[in-house]
Design an enzyme around this catalytic site. Structure first.
Site, short mmCIF file in Angstrom:
data_model
loop_
_atom_site.label_atom_id
_atom_site.label_comp_id
_atom_site.label_asym_id
_atom_site.label_seq_id
_atom_site.Cartn_x
_atom_site.Cartn_y
_atom_site.Cartn_z
N GLY A 162 40.00 39.67 33.47
CA GLY A 162 39.32 40.82 34.08
C GLY A 162 40.05 42.11 33.76
N ARG B 230 37.35 36.42 28.44
CA ARG B 230 38.02 35.15 28.76
C ARG B 230 37.58 34.20 27.65
NH1 ARG B 230 36.11 37.11 33.93
NH2 ARG B 230 37.89 37.67 35.22
N ASP C 98 47.04 35.44 35.20
CA ASP C 98 47.69 34.13 34.99
C ASP C 98 46.98 33.27 33.94
OD1 ASP C 98 45.56 33.81 36.71
OD2 ASP C 98 46.62 32.53 38.13
N THR D 197 46.07 42.95 36.51
CA THR D 197 45.01 42.39 37.37
C THR D 197 44.95 43.17 38.67
OG1 THR D 197 44.46 40.54 38.84
CG2 THR D 197 46.70 40.56 37.98
N ASP E 19 44.03 42.06 41.38
CA ASP E 19 44.22 41.16 42.53
C ASP E 19 45.66 41.04 43.03
OD1 ASP E 19 41.54 40.69 42.41
OD2 ASP E 19 41.69 38.65 41.63
N ASP F 24 47.84 38.86 42.10
CA ASP F 24 48.00 37.45 42.45
C ASP F 24 49.00 36.75 41.54
OD1 ASP F 24 46.45 37.67 40.20
OD2 ASP F 24 44.95 36.20 40.79
N ARG G 174 39.87 36.79 44.33
CA ARG G 174 39.37 35.41 44.27
C ARG G 174 40.33 34.45 44.97
NH1 ARG G 174 37.55 34.54 38.55
NH2 ARG G 174 39.70 35.17 38.29
#
Ligand code: F6P
Length: 328
Positions: free
Chosen positions: A16, A77, A108, A131, A133, A135, A177
């Site tokens: 993303g 992706r 990741d 990212t 996120d 994460d 997510r």
């Protein structure tokens, strides 16, 4: 750690997109040129390596992009790259140009690909956490997170105006997510009454009790920020249950969605992306390989890619306590 000398660096963005990726590309290109290295842009993530969509970059190729969201290299992706034949094709395309080092800007999943590729073909890879996120473990910030949080804050502030005017209960879903960081930061910064995140179990009965209590105290304006990955199923699911259980409440749902991924990067994102991009090239030049560059306590921090892939950042219990106390 190998001391193999790197001469030609390839840079790509994968997964993303995140605001600040362009600032990171710019830093990688200009630091490479500073070291007298050739630098190549790889289009659409690993797809560009497989399809041979690779071009040489110079200082001018990255002019006027530091302030732009998205990524000039585009992103994807790649399914093919996760197959051995795809990676073999990718290697051949790098080899024919003499590209012997890679900088991968992504999350990741992108690092998983880098790790595999590097083990198979002995190409040193350096990852930059790109990212929204946040994460990934090993960095206080990821590229794009700060901008996404500020975008969410701006949107939620606007929602608060209309929510307040109508005495409504609003459920706002933000991205994330598997991680609740955008929800946590944007929720605290907008005074959310409740924040639901994947890292902590959602107790629906406790939430209903809490909202009923507030109603009794005539507190009708309530904001619940929900991370899309919350185990209850996101704001729409939650909205259905709350409408049934609290029929008297005036409930609305808003999903912020991909607006959080776009826009001009914040100052912080431009800064960390520039810092990380610079250090990615310095790391390759120093013979480092298969590590992610992060920033921890304002200093550059190296995390082995396999560790960055496996570990997530923890959200401390204290944060959830703060949310409760401040929202009373
Ligand atoms: O970049 C991460 C993320 O924003 C997640 O929070 C979200 O689930 C996902 O990307 C959606 O990405 P896409 O729509 O590109 O598949």
């Amino acid at each position: 750690m190998s001391a193999k000398k790197v001469n030609k660096i390839g840079v790509l963005t994968s997964g993303g997109d995140a605001p600040g990726m362009n600032a990171a590309i710019r830093a990688v290109v200009r630091t490479s040129i500073h070291h007298g290295l050739e630098v190549f842009g790889i289009m659409r993530g690993y797809n560009g390596m497989v399809d041979d969509d690779i071009f040489q970059m110079d200082s001018r190729s990255v002019a006027n992009i530091i302030q732009r969201g998205g990524t000039i290299l585009k992103t994807a992706r790649s399914k093919e790259f996760f197959e051995p034949e795809g990676r073999k094709k990718a290697y051949e395309n790098l080899k024919k140009r003499g590209i012997d080092g890679l900088v991968i800007i992504g999350g990741d999943g992108s690092f998983r690909g880098a790790q595999k590729f590097s083990n198979e073909f002995d190409i040193p890879c350096i990852g930059l956490p790109g990212t929204i996120d946040k994460d990934i473990a090993g960095s206080d910030f990821t590229i794009g997170f700060d901008t996404a949080v500020n975008t969410a804050i701006d949107a939620i502030d606007k929602i608060r105006d209309t929510m307040d005017a109508h005495d409504r209960l609003f459920l706002v879903e933000v991205m994330g997510r598997d991680a609740g960081y955008i929800a946590l930061h944007s929720g605290i910064a907008t005074g959310a009454e409740n924040i639901l995140i994947p890292e902590s179990r959602t107790d629906i009965e406790a939430l209903i009790y809490n909202l009923t209590e507030k109603e009794k105290r005539k507190k009708l304006v309530n904001l619940v920020v929900v991370a899309e990955g919350d185990e209850f199923g996101g704001a729409n699911e939650l909205g259905k249950v709350l409408k049934e259980r609290l029929p008297q409440a005036d409930i609305r749902v808003c999903i912020l969605g991909h607006i959080q991924r776009g826009g001009s990067p914040s100052g912080l994102d431009r800064l960390i992306a520039s810092h990380m991009g610079y250090h990615a090239v310095e790391a390759l030049v120093a013979g480092r390989r298969n590590e992610m560059i992060g920033i921890v306590n304002n200093a550059v921090h190296y995390t082995p890619l396999d560790k960055a892939i496996k570990e997530k950042q923890n959200i401390g219990e204290e944060w959830m306590k703060i949310v409760k106390i401040l929202a009373s």
